[in-house]
Design a protein around this motif. Structure first.
Motif, PDB file in Angstrom:
ATOM      1  N   ASP A 110       0.811  -1.217   0.000  1.00 30.74           N
ATOM      2  CA  ASP A 110       0.000   0.000   0.000  1.00 30.74           C
ATOM      3  C   ASP A 110       0.846   1.270   0.000  1.00 30.74           C
ATOM      4  O   ASP A 110       0.414   2.304  -0.510  1.00 30.74           O
ATOM      5  CB  ASP A 110      -0.927   0.011   1.222  1.00 30.74           C
ATOM      6  CG  ASP A 110      -1.980  -1.075   1.152  1.00 30.74           C
ATOM      7  OD1 ASP A 110      -2.267  -1.556   0.031  1.00 30.74           O
ATOM      8  OD2 ASP A 110      -2.502  -1.463   2.214  1.00 30.74           O
ATOM      9  N   ARG A 135      -2.460  -8.086  12.516  1.00 32.32           N
ATOM     10  CA  ARG A 135      -3.221  -7.163  11.685  1.00 32.32           C
ATOM     11  C   ARG A 135      -4.728  -7.360  11.892  1.00 32.32           C
ATOM     12  O   ARG A 135      -5.197  -8.453  12.188  1.00 32.32           O
ATOM     13  CB  ARG A 135      -2.870  -7.362  10.207  1.00 32.32           C
ATOM     14  CG  ARG A 135      -1.403  -7.107   9.905  1.00 32.32           C
ATOM     15  CD  ARG A 135      -1.128  -7.224   8.425  1.00 32.32           C
ATOM     16  NE  ARG A 135      -1.656  -6.073   7.701  1.00 32.32           N
ATOM     17  CZ  ARG A 135      -0.990  -4.935   7.538  1.00 32.32           C
ATOM     18  NH1 ARG A 135       0.207  -4.770   8.078  1.00 32.32           N
ATOM     19  NH2 ARG A 135      -1.525  -3.947   6.848  1.00 32.32           N
ATOM     20  N   ASP A 136      -5.472  -6.290  11.719  1.00 33.20           N
ATOM     21  CA  ASP A 136      -6.923  -6.308  11.900  1.00 33.20           C
ATOM     22  C   ASP A 136      -7.561  -7.260  10.890  1.00 33.20           C
ATOM     23  O   ASP A 136      -7.385  -7.089   9.675  1.00 33.20           O
ATOM     24  CB  ASP A 136      -7.467  -4.895  11.703  1.00 33.20           C
ATOM     25  CG  ASP A 136      -8.954  -4.779  12.016  1.00 33.20           C
ATOM     26  OD1 ASP A 136      -9.619  -5.822  12.151  1.00 33.20           O
ATOM     27  OD2 ASP A 136      -9.448  -3.641  12.096  1.00 33.20           O
ATOM     28  N   GLU A 171     -10.428  -7.370   9.783  1.00 33.29           N
ATOM     29  CA  GLU A 171     -11.338  -6.668   8.881  1.00 33.29           C
ATOM     30  C   GLU A 171     -10.637  -6.195   7.611  1.00 33.29           C
ATOM     31  O   GLU A 171     -11.281  -5.977   6.587  1.00 33.29           O
ATOM     32  CB  GLU A 171     -11.969  -5.476   9.597  1.00 33.29           C
ATOM     33  CG  GLU A 171     -13.054  -5.859  10.585  1.00 33.29           C
ATOM     34  CD  GLU A 171     -14.181  -6.630   9.901  1.00 33.29           C
ATOM     35  OE1 GLU A 171     -14.682  -6.153   8.854  1.00 33.29           O
ATOM     36  OE2 GLU A 171     -14.544  -7.716  10.386  1.00 33.29           O
ATOM     37  N   GLU A 172      -9.321  -6.030   7.701  1.00 28.36           N
ATOM     38  CA  GLU A 172      -8.574  -5.591   6.525  1.00 28.36           C
ATOM     39  C   GLU A 172      -8.727  -6.589   5.386  1.00 28.36           C
ATOM     40  O   GLU A 172      -8.990  -6.207   4.233  1.00 28.36           O
ATOM     41  CB  GLU A 172      -7.101  -5.403   6.893  1.00 28.36           C
ATOM     42  CG  GLU A 172      -6.238  -4.902   5.745  1.00 28.36           C
ATOM     43  CD  GLU A 172      -4.791  -4.673   6.148  1.00 28.36           C
ATOM     44  OE1 GLU A 172      -3.981  -4.349   5.260  1.00 28.36           O
ATOM     45  OE2 GLU A 172      -4.470  -4.823   7.350  1.00 28.36           O
ATOM     46  N   ASN A 173      -8.578  -7.876   5.691  1.00 25.74           N
ATOM     47  CA  ASN A 173      -8.712  -8.872   4.642  1.00 25.74           C
ATOM     48  C   ASN A 173     -10.164  -9.147   4.293  1.00 25.74           C
ATOM     49  O   ASN A 173     -10.466  -9.567   3.173  1.00 25.74           O
ATOM     50  CB  ASN A 173      -7.987 -10.165   5.020  1.00 25.74           C
ATOM     51  CG  ASN A 173      -6.677 -10.321   4.249  1.00 25.74           C
ATOM     52  OD1 ASN A 173      -6.306  -9.458   3.461  1.00 25.74           O
ATOM     53  ND2 ASN A 173      -5.990 -11.429   4.456  1.00 25.74           N
ATOM     54  N   ARG A 218      -5.033 -16.366   7.162  1.00 26.29           N
ATOM     55  CA  ARG A 218      -4.282 -16.021   8.369  1.00 26.29           C
ATOM     56  C   ARG A 218      -3.699 -17.278   9.006  1.00 26.29           C
ATOM     57  O   ARG A 218      -2.561 -17.288   9.476  1.00 26.29           O
ATOM     58  CB  ARG A 218      -5.174 -15.303   9.375  1.00 26.29           C
ATOM     59  CG  ARG A 218      -4.436 -14.833  10.623  1.00 26.29           C
ATOM     60  CD  ARG A 218      -5.391 -14.254  11.652  1.00 26.29           C
ATOM     61  NE  ARG A 218      -4.662 -13.758  12.806  1.00 26.29           N
ATOM     62  CZ  ARG A 218      -4.187 -14.518  13.800  1.00 26.29           C
ATOM     63  NH1 ARG A 218      -4.384 -15.838  13.753  1.00 26.29           N
ATOM     64  NH2 ARG A 218      -3.534 -13.987  14.802  1.00 26.29           N
ATOM     65  N   THR A 275      -1.433  -9.402   2.183  1.00 26.15           N
ATOM     66  CA  THR A 275      -1.605  -8.525   3.345  1.00 26.15           C
ATOM     67  C   THR A 275      -0.545  -8.840   4.394  1.00 26.15           C
ATOM     68  O   THR A 275       0.080  -7.934   4.959  1.00 26.15           O
ATOM     69  CB  THR A 275      -3.012  -8.706   3.943  1.00 26.15           C
ATOM     70  OG1 THR A 275      -3.983  -8.342   2.970  1.00 26.15           O
ATOM     71  CG2 THR A 275      -3.195  -7.845   5.184  1.00 26.15           C
ATOM     72  N   TYR A 276      -0.339 -10.113   4.651  1.00 29.74           N
ATOM     73  CA  TYR A 276       0.644 -10.539   5.650  1.00 29.74           C
ATOM     74  C   TYR A 276       2.063 -10.544   5.079  1.00 29.74           C
ATOM     75  O   TYR A 276       3.005 -10.096   5.737  1.00 29.74           O
ATOM     76  CB  TYR A 276       0.283 -11.936   6.165  1.00 29.74           C
ATOM     77  CG  TYR A 276      -1.087 -11.988   6.795  1.00 29.74           C
ATOM     78  CD1 TYR A 276      -1.286 -11.552   8.104  1.00 29.74           C
ATOM     79  CD2 TYR A 276      -2.189 -12.459   6.076  1.00 29.74           C
ATOM     80  CE1 TYR A 276      -2.544 -11.584   8.681  1.00 29.74           C
ATOM     81  CE2 TYR A 276      -3.451 -12.491   6.650  1.00 29.74           C
ATOM     82  CZ  TYR A 276      -3.623 -12.052   7.947  1.00 29.74           C
ATOM     83  OH  TYR A 276      -4.876 -12.074   8.514  1.00 29.74           O
ATOM     84  N   HIS A 302     -12.393  -6.829   4.031  1.00 30.90           N
ATOM     85  CA  HIS A 302     -12.650  -5.763   3.054  1.00 30.90           C
ATOM     86  C   HIS A 302     -11.971  -6.079   1.726  1.00 30.90           C
ATOM     87  O   HIS A 302     -12.561  -5.905   0.652  1.00 30.90           O
ATOM     88  CB  HIS A 302     -12.143  -4.429   3.609  1.00 30.90           C
ATOM     89  CG  HIS A 302     -12.225  -3.304   2.625  1.00 30.90           C
ATOM     90  ND1 HIS A 302     -13.408  -2.690   2.297  1.00 30.90           N
ATOM     91  CD2 HIS A 302     -11.252  -2.689   1.874  1.00 30.90           C
ATOM     92  CE1 HIS A 302     -13.186  -1.749   1.396  1.00 30.90           C
ATOM     93  NE2 HIS A 302     -11.885  -1.731   1.127  1.00 30.90           N
ATOM     94  N   ARG A 303     -10.748  -6.574   1.789  1.00 32.11           N
ATOM     95  CA  ARG A 303     -10.013  -6.914   0.572  1.00 32.11           C
ATOM     96  C   ARG A 303     -10.723  -8.023  -0.201  1.00 32.11           C
ATOM     97  O   ARG A 303     -10.809  -7.972  -1.431  1.00 32.11           O
ATOM     98  CB  ARG A 303      -8.584  -7.332   0.943  1.00 32.11           C
ATOM     99  CG  ARG A 303      -7.731  -7.772  -0.232  1.00 32.11           C
ATOM    100  CD  ARG A 303      -6.296  -8.013   0.196  1.00 32.11           C
ATOM    101  NE  ARG A 303      -5.583  -6.765   0.381  1.00 32.11           N
ATOM    102  CZ  ARG A 303      -4.381  -6.501  -0.126  1.00 32.11           C
ATOM    103  NH1 ARG A 303      -3.759  -7.412  -0.845  1.00 32.11           N
ATOM    104  NH2 ARG A 303      -3.800  -5.351   0.082  1.00 32.11           N
TER     105      ARG A 303
END
Length: 436
Positions: free
Chosen positions: A212, A365-366, A368-370, A407, A327-328, A372-373
């Motif tokens: 990002d 990490r939250d 919710e981030e994934n 995750r 993300t991770y 949303h992704r």
């Protein structure tokens, strides 16, 4: 005598590739005076496995080359013994991670690393079943030539052999850890049709693989460059660059790693997820370990299985999981980039404890981030229409479980990191006797 492992993991028909890679093994043994262990790790269904056994049996003997063809039963037996020797606290979990029921690009290469340890090899050289060699002046262009020329030798010792070099001050005594080339032909990821159908959706999806915080001036360039390899560049003579190798410049069908890398840190064992097998390339780059990028590119092609409805759906879901895993993986990469030389110990070897720490930090990490992704990915596939809508439906059906599964794959990676060095030491004690 130097001993190396040339490996071909496969789960599909590739008798022609087995024959071609055996020629590369014979070339390496003949031209470099090394002992080459050709390792075919076969997870194919029974009829294909039988055809592969016949193909391996038909290989002409070559001085200095030993062939090992292991089906999953053979691999499982080896792993059980090695895991037992390692005294792992949860041997069943470790075995499941290394030999899962589903496709894992990282786990199949991890198995090659472990078997190479058992064989006493100093390096692993990986090829893929959906690729073949270029030809030049009537002869195959074997990447093994550059891999054996440079790998494992101090950068200062071999920089005179490279076409050009960028050896940073203080790193010349570090051995070359990675040697790799790219590919020509079809994209390494089967998403060209997405680009043709809707370039905006293509940019949106591929853009999710890029960190990002990547500057906007670079983002568009990286999107256009991703998964395209060397395009249609035909080999016309050797060119090499000695410098830390960017994982975006090489392909896992055309790469070799020194044992000091893979004996200390494994690849993520995530299932049904493309791209996770590039982790060690990024780690070596961030640690400023010397590498060599060459232009002996392999020809990539897509098998007929990917064109079937089932094959298409399975592959697109693996791509979607990759975008979630990023993300991770991007979070870990940000930490390894910042860590730089501190990823190494006093003997210029990777520190597994540092890597495990960064992997565990990424798990905070939250969620919710994934979530949303995943919604973004699902909507992008739905806009493509046609059979891509079926991918969107499949993602929607997994909306409540898929982010947690991804995750969990990173948590599994942290677990494997904790046990890896004990396992590689146990493999060296276990040995391997199965051939042909």
């Amino acid at each position: 005598m130097r001993r190396v492992c040339l490996t071909l993991p496969t789960h599909r028909e590739c008798a022609a590739t087995i024959a071609a890679v055996s020629e590369e093994a014979a070339y390496g043994a003949r031209e470099f005076g090394v002992e080459v262990h050709l390792l075919v790790l076969d997870s194919s269904p029974a009829p294909v496995l039988a055809a592969h056994r016949a193909a391996v049996a038909a290989l002409p003997p070559a001085p200095g080359v030993t062939v090992h063809h292991l089906d999953e039963d053979g691999q499982r037996g080896f792993l059980r013994e090695a895991i037992g020797r390692s005294a792992a606290a949860d041997p069943d979990r470790l075995l499941e991670l290394l030999l899962p029921a589903r496709v894992s690009y990282g786990a199949c290469t991890d198995r090659a690393f472990l078997i190479a340890q058992a064989l006493g090899c100093t390096s692993v050289h990986r090829r893929d079943s959906d690729s073949r060699y270029q030809s030049f002046e009537g002869r195959p262009v074997f990447p093994l030539h550059q891999e054996l020329t440079f790998l494992g030798r101090p950068a200062d010792e071999v920089k005179g052999r490279a076409t050009r070099h960028r050896v940073a001050p203080g790193t010349g005594d570090r051995p070359v850890a990675v040697v790799g080339g790219s590919f020509v032909g079809e994209m390494s990821v089967d998403i060209a049709e997405i680009h043709d159908r809707d370039p905006d959706v293509y940019r949106e999806l591929v853009g999710l693989s890029i960190p990002d915080d990547c500057p906007a001036i670079w983002r568009g360039h990286l999107v256009e460059e991703s998964f395209r390899g060397a395009g249609d560049t035909a080999f016309d003579g050797d060119r090499t660059t000695l410098a830390p190798v960017s994982p975006t410049r090489v392909d896992m069908c055309n790469v070799a790693l020194d044992h000091e890398v893979y004996s200390r840190v494994p690849l993520p064992p995530a299932t049904d997820t493309i791209g996770t097998d590039y982790f060690l390339l990024g780690l070596a780059h961030d640690a400023r370990l010397p590498g060599v990028q060459h232009n002996r590119h392999i020809v990539n092609f897509h098998t007929a299985e990917r064109r079937t409805d089932a094959g298409f759906l399975a592959y697109q879901l693996r791509f979607a999981r990759f975008l979630l895993a990023k993300t991770y993986l991007n979070a870990v990469h940000a930490r390894t980039t910042a860590a730089g030389d501190t990823l190494l110990d006093g003997e210029n070897r990777l520190r597994p404890s540092a890597v495990a720490e960064f992997v565990r930090e990424s798990l905070a990490r939250d969620p919710e981030e994934n979530a949303h992704r995943l919604g973004t990915i699902e909507r992008a596939y739905r806009r493509l229409g046609g059979r891509y809508a079926e991918v969107a439906d499949a993602l929607a059906a997994r909306r409540d479980t898929l982010p947690a599964e991804v995750r969990g794959g990173m948590a599994d990676f942290a677990f494997l990191l904790d046990h890896w060095q004990a396992l590689t030491r146990a493999c060296a004690d276990t040995g391997l006797s199965v051939t042909r």
